[in-house]
Design a protein around this motif. Structure first.
Motif, PDB file in Angstrom:
ATOM      1  N   ILE A 123      49.395  22.425  46.623  1.00  0.00           N
ATOM      2  CA  ILE A 123      49.120  22.728  47.845  1.00  0.00           C
ATOM      3  C   ILE A 123      48.516  22.108  48.753  1.00  0.00           C
ATOM      4  CG2 ILE A 123      46.606  24.538  47.702  1.00  0.00           C
ATOM      5  CD1 ILE A 123      47.267  25.139  44.648  1.00  0.00           C
ATOM      6  N   ASP A 124      47.820  21.361  48.593  1.00  0.00           N
ATOM      7  CA  ASP A 124      47.643  20.125  49.957  1.00  0.00           C
ATOM      8  C   ASP A 124      48.651  20.015  51.092  1.00  0.00           C
ATOM      9  OD1 ASP A 124      44.754  20.184  49.297  1.00  0.00           O
ATOM     10  OD2 ASP A 124      45.017  18.786  48.009  1.00  0.00           O
ATOM     11  N   ILE A 135      43.542  28.731  42.323  1.00  0.00           N
ATOM     12  CA  ILE A 135      43.673  29.947  43.345  1.00  0.00           C
ATOM     13  C   ILE A 135      42.294  30.046  44.315  1.00  0.00           C
ATOM     14  CG2 ILE A 135      42.753  32.626  44.252  1.00  0.00           C
ATOM     15  CD1 ILE A 135      44.232  33.372  41.096  1.00  0.00           C
ATOM     16  N   SER A 136      41.830  29.557  43.979  1.00  0.00           N
ATOM     17  CA  SER A 136      39.836  29.311  43.959  1.00  0.00           C
ATOM     18  C   SER A 136      41.032  27.786  45.583  1.00  0.00           C
ATOM     19  CB  SER A 136      38.584  28.699  43.663  1.00  0.00           C
ATOM     20  OG  SER A 136      38.854  30.322  42.913  1.00  0.00           O
ATOM     21  N   TYR A 137      40.938  27.427  45.171  1.00  0.00           N
ATOM     22  CA  TYR A 137      41.118  25.928  46.401  1.00  0.00           C
ATOM     23  C   TYR A 137      42.522  25.930  47.457  1.00  0.00           C
ATOM     24  CZ  TYR A 137      42.652  20.883  47.388  1.00  0.00           C
ATOM     25  OH  TYR A 137      42.898  19.707  47.146  1.00  0.00           O
ATOM     26  N   VAL A 138      43.122  27.286  47.094  1.00  0.00           N
ATOM     27  CA  VAL A 138      43.899  27.538  48.219  1.00  0.00           C
ATOM     28  C   VAL A 138      42.006  27.651  50.001  1.00  0.00           C
ATOM     29  CG1 VAL A 138      45.162  29.277  49.581  1.00  0.00           C
ATOM     30  CG2 VAL A 138      45.436  29.137  47.158  1.00  0.00           C
ATOM     31  N   ASP A 139      43.063  27.000  50.712  1.00  0.00           N
ATOM     32  CA  ASP A 139      42.053  27.975  52.063  1.00  0.00           C
ATOM     33  C   ASP A 139      42.077  28.628  52.736  1.00  0.00           C
ATOM     34  OD1 ASP A 139      41.269  27.700  54.274  1.00  0.00           O
ATOM     35  OD2 ASP A 139      41.072  25.630  54.885  1.00  0.00           O
ATOM     36  N   PRO A 166      46.529  33.508  49.745  1.00  0.00           N
ATOM     37  CA  PRO A 166      47.116  33.320  47.943  1.00  0.00           C
ATOM     38  C   PRO A 166      47.572  34.682  47.285  1.00  0.00           C
ATOM     39  CG  PRO A 166      44.621  33.473  47.958  1.00  0.00           C
ATOM     40  CD  PRO A 166      45.437  33.583  48.720  1.00  0.00           C
ATOM     41  N   LEU A 167      48.786  34.880  46.851  1.00  0.00           N
ATOM     42  CA  LEU A 167      49.427  36.105  46.423  1.00  0.00           C
ATOM     43  C   LEU A 167      49.787  35.493  44.906  1.00  0.00           C
ATOM     44  CD1 LEU A 167      50.027  36.732  49.165  1.00  0.00           C
ATOM     45  CD2 LEU A 167      51.624  38.023  48.904  1.00  0.00           C
ATOM     46  N   GLU A 194      38.426  40.409  37.020  1.00  0.00           N
ATOM     47  CA  GLU A 194      37.160  40.236  38.033  1.00  0.00           C
ATOM     48  C   GLU A 194      37.186  38.307  38.455  1.00  0.00           C
ATOM     49  OE1 GLU A 194      34.194  40.068  35.407  1.00  0.00           O
ATOM     50  OE2 GLU A 194      33.929  43.007  35.713  1.00  0.00           O
ATOM     51  N   ASN A 195      37.719  37.427  37.468  1.00  0.00           N
ATOM     52  CA  ASN A 195      37.815  36.223  38.007  1.00  0.00           C
ATOM     53  C   ASN A 195      39.111  36.186  39.162  1.00  0.00           C
ATOM     54  OD1 ASN A 195      36.142  34.982  35.781  1.00  0.00           O
ATOM     55  ND2 ASN A 195      38.177  35.270  34.519  1.00  0.00           N
ATOM     56  N   LEU A 196      40.098  36.673  39.299  1.00  0.00           N
ATOM     57  CA  LEU A 196      41.067  36.859  40.419  1.00  0.00           C
ATOM     58  C   LEU A 196      40.011  37.447  41.481  1.00  0.00           C
ATOM     59  CD1 LEU A 196      44.176  38.457  38.103  1.00  0.00           C
ATOM     60  CD2 LEU A 196      43.537  36.620  39.626  1.00  0.00           C
ATOM     61  N   VAL A 197      39.426  37.908  41.720  1.00  0.00           N
ATOM     62  CA  VAL A 197      38.379  38.824  42.488  1.00  0.00           C
ATOM     63  C   VAL A 197      37.933  37.523  42.917  1.00  0.00           C
ATOM     64  CG1 VAL A 197      36.309  40.393  43.725  1.00  0.00           C
ATOM     65  CG2 VAL A 197      38.691  41.254  42.302  1.00  0.00           C
ATOM     66  N   LYS A 198      36.993  36.429  42.049  1.00  0.00           N
ATOM     67  CA  LYS A 198      36.076  36.014  42.496  1.00  0.00           C
ATOM     68  C   LYS A 198      37.059  34.147  43.451  1.00  0.00           C
ATOM     69  CE  LYS A 198      32.966  36.743  38.973  1.00  0.00           C
ATOM     70  NZ  LYS A 198      32.274  36.687  37.504  1.00  0.00           N
ATOM     71  N   ALA A 199      38.036  34.266  42.487  1.00  0.00           N
ATOM     72  CA  ALA A 199      38.715  33.240  42.723  1.00  0.00           C
ATOM     73  C   ALA A 199      39.111  33.896  44.432  1.00  0.00           C
ATOM     74  CB  ALA A 199      40.024  32.645  42.498  1.00  0.00           C
ATOM     75  N   GLY A 200      38.891  34.588  44.919  1.00  0.00           N
ATOM     76  CA  GLY A 200      39.350  35.057  46.437  1.00  0.00           C
ATOM     77  C   GLY A 200      40.900  35.708  46.603  1.00  0.00           C
ATOM     78  N   LEU A 201      41.644  36.265  45.292  1.00  0.00           N
ATOM     79  CA  LEU A 201      43.166  36.457  45.101  1.00  0.00           C
ATOM     80  C   LEU A 201      43.052  37.297  46.692  1.00  0.00           C
ATOM     81  CD1 LEU A 201      45.731  36.137  43.763  1.00  0.00           C
ATOM     82  CD2 LEU A 201      45.325  38.052  43.144  1.00  0.00           C
ATOM     83  N   TYR A 202      44.090  37.502  47.622  1.00  0.00           N
ATOM     84  CA  TYR A 202      44.672  38.454  48.048  1.00  0.00           C
ATOM     85  C   TYR A 202      45.150  39.539  48.206  1.00  0.00           C
ATOM     86  CZ  TYR A 202      46.730  40.165  52.663  1.00  0.00           C
ATOM     87  OH  TYR A 202      47.424  40.911  54.169  1.00  0.00           O
ATOM     88  N   SER A 203      46.303  39.410  47.281  1.00  0.00           N
ATOM     89  CA  SER A 203      46.672  40.902  46.732  1.00  0.00           C
ATOM     90  C   SER A 203      47.290  40.738  45.060  1.00  0.00           C
ATOM     91  CB  SER A 203      48.378  41.412  47.770  1.00  0.00           C
ATOM     92  OG  SER A 203      48.993  40.527  48.030  1.00  0.00           O
ATOM     93  N   LEU A 204      47.931  41.369  44.246  1.00  0.00           N
ATOM     94  CA  LEU A 204      48.697  40.775  43.340  1.00  0.00           C
ATOM     95  C   LEU A 204      49.902  42.250  43.505  1.00  0.00           C
ATOM     96  CD1 LEU A 204      48.450  43.032  40.510  1.00  0.00           C
ATOM     97  CD2 LEU A 204      45.925  41.228  40.885  1.00  0.00           C
ATOM     98  N   PHE A 205      51.381  41.295  43.063  1.00  0.00           N
ATOM     99  CA  PHE A 205      51.979  42.255  42.828  1.00  0.00           C
ATOM    100  C   PHE A 205      52.528  42.168  40.963  1.00  0.00           C
ATOM    101  CE2 PHE A 205      52.046  41.634  47.336  1.00  0.00           C
ATOM    102  CZ  PHE A 205      52.732  42.804  47.735  1.00  0.00           C
ATOM    103  N   VAL A 206      52.414  43.650  40.971  1.00  0.00           N
ATOM    104  CA  VAL A 206      52.779  43.693  39.647  1.00  0.00           C
ATOM    105  C   VAL A 206      53.943  43.897  39.082  1.00  0.00           C
ATOM    106  CG1 VAL A 206      52.476  45.478  37.351  1.00  0.00           C
ATOM    107  CG2 VAL A 206      50.513  44.594  38.668  1.00  0.00           C
ATOM    108  N   SER A 207      55.295  43.459  37.698  1.00  0.00           N
ATOM    109  CA  SER A 207      56.614  43.737  37.813  1.00  0.00           C
ATOM    110  C   SER A 207      57.020  45.154  36.827  1.00  0.00           C
ATOM    111  CB  SER A 207      56.946  42.740  37.862  1.00  0.00           C
ATOM    112  OG  SER A 207      56.966  41.458  37.845  1.00  0.00           O
ATOM    113  N   ILE A 208      57.920  45.422  37.681  1.00  0.00           N
ATOM    114  CA  ILE A 208      57.937  47.355  36.964  1.00  0.00           C
ATOM    115  C   ILE A 208      59.418  47.186  37.219  1.00  0.00           C
ATOM    116  CG2 ILE A 208      57.757  49.880  37.211  1.00  0.00           C
ATOM    117  CD1 ILE A 208      55.475  48.169  36.240  1.00  0.00           C
ATOM    118  N   ASP A 209      60.926  46.931  36.168  1.00  0.00           N
ATOM    119  CA  ASP A 209      61.963  46.775  36.117  1.00  0.00           C
ATOM    120  C   ASP A 209      62.336  48.419  35.964  1.00  0.00           C
ATOM    121  OD1 ASP A 209      61.650  44.572  36.094  1.00  0.00           O
ATOM    122  OD2 ASP A 209      61.992  45.192  33.645  1.00  0.00           O
TER     123      ASP A 209
END
Length: 418
Positions: free
Chosen positions: A142-143, A170-174, A180-181, A195-210
């Motif tokens: 990441i650095d 995720i939290s570590y990303v500046d 962070p996605l 809730e943990n993803l929100v606390k970590a500061g995630l920007y967005s997530l993509f869920v795989s649907i086939d």
């Protein structure tokens, strides 16, 4: 300016029966200029790129805000954010210095997964003779990526939510520099994990649907009940305030049945914020099987659908690879992203041009990411801006993919290919 559009050619300016500014897409997917004044346009490509991208950012104003900044696309940085200015600066430098500067990095933090997808792009990557990157090593990736200038960092796998330290990473990303996605199959989007993803500061997530058909989706993923869990996870993540998109792909057989339109309809029903529609690429478990590659006519069909959604500002936005590799995408500064504005780091530290290109140019455990990036973009296969996906181009596959042994672990060392 007269504008005429045909299936494989766009004519922007015509005078006395002569094409002054026009582009043609070949059957291989490559784009060539066919107008008399096209050489002039080539010198103005930076202006053209900014105009097309500005038009896109103006179009979608109601997706929401992240840290006070408007979001026009959940894969791209928010408008006016530090990450967005870093992305623009990378694009500007690339054209001024004629050198590729990365905007996005895809980081496979693990290869553990509860699914056994028939089509898995990470198939054949899992190894027993290597340990996955430790937390300290992952943070170094990441650095070094931030130092290299990226503004988008996408966590993937495997299934990244099976990695214990994913929230720490995720939290570590500046967030002032990079958004962070996360790509997930959706099964583990429990209330606690969301809730943990929100606390970590995630920007967005993509869920795989086939597939929009639950039974077909579960069959392709070889996981009973996964579709319903993914849908529930999407709803849960949206309720928690996360930007949520659907990640999917278009195959030849599926496109014949308009499968991509059905998945888009599902995304609209679920009110997701975006849809990522990749071309089906022969990679991973299907590396040597090109039977499901899209035809040029199918790519044009998807491009037309994408353009319609964009033109009419329909939500959710549709980010399709077929549009990215189209004439409009080329003029907008996109084309093939591999080793141009993007790279991929495996769970063992191998660096490749993109998620779908199983060619290793080095390992971060042995040398710096900056050194590997420079080597990669200077390679004859990547030293130029490609107007089409290399992994779908027959000549590229003949030179660099066909020689990979069928039983070889991926990614394959580029130096082993003569």
């Amino acid at each position: 300016m007269e504008k005429i559009e045909t299936q494989q050619e766009k004519i922007y300016l015509k005078l006395f029966g002569k094409n002054l500014i026009s582009f043609k897409k070949l059957h291989t997917g490559e784009i060539i200029g066919t107008g008399i004044l096209n050489p002039l346009i080539k010198h103005l490509n930076l202006l053209t790129m900014f105009l097309i991208q500005a038009k896109f950012y103006r179009s979608y104003k109601h997706l929401g805000k992240w840290r006070g900044k408007r979001v026009a696309n959940t894969f791209a940085p928010p408008v006016g954010s530090g990450a967005m200015f870093r992305a623009l600066w990378a694009s500007l430098k690339s054209r001024i210095f004629r050198m590729h500067y990365p905007v996005a990095m895809t980081f496979a933090v693990n290869y553990e997964c509860q699914c056994e997808c028939i089509h898995c792009s990470a198939g054949r990557h899992k190894r027993d003779d290597m340990k996955e990157l430790s937390t300290q090593e992952a943070k170094r990736v990441i650095d070094e990526s931030l130092d290299l200038g990226i503004s988008i960092l996408a966590f993937t796998g495997g299934e990244p939510l099976l990695r214990n330290d994913i929230y720490d990473l995720i939290s570590y990303v500046d967030k002032k520099k990079t958004v962070p996605l996360l790509f997930t199959n959706g099964e583990f989007l429990t209330k606690e994990n969301v809730e943990n993803l929100v606390k970590a500061g995630l920007y967005s997530l993509f869920v795989s649907i086939d597939s929009s058909n639950p039974l077909e989706h579960n069959r392709l993923r070889r996981r009973e009940g996964l579709f319903q869990k993914a849908v529930e996870g999407i709803k849960r993540a949206k309720e928690a305030g996360l930007f949520v998109g659907i990640s999917t792909y278009a195959t030849r057989s599926g496109t014949e049945k308009n499968a991509y339109k059905k998945i888009y309809a599902l995304a609209k029903e679920l009110a997701t914020h975006n849809v990522m529609l990749f071309d089906g690429v022969a990679t991973g478990n299907m590396l040597h099987d090109t039977s499901e590659l899209l035809t040029q006519e199918q790519r044009e069909k998807i491009r037309s659908f994408s353009s319609y959604i964009f033109k009419h500002n329909i939500i959710p936005p549709l980010s399709s690879q077929s549009w990215q590799n189209s004439i409009e995408g080329y003029l907008g500064g996109i084309g093939c992203l591999a080793a141009s504005i993007q790279y991929y780091v495996s769970a063992y530290g191998e660096v490749t041009p993109c998620d779908f290109t199983p060619l290793s140019f080095g390992n971060i455990r042995e040398e710096s990411l900056k050194k590997i990036w420079k080597r990669m973009v200077k390679h004859p296969a990547y030293s130029y801006r490609s107007t089409c996906c290399r992994m779908q181009h027959p000549t590229f596959r003949k030179l660099f993919i066909d020689p990979i042994p069928k039983q070889a672990k991926l990614p394959y060392n580029i130096n082993k290919i003569a």
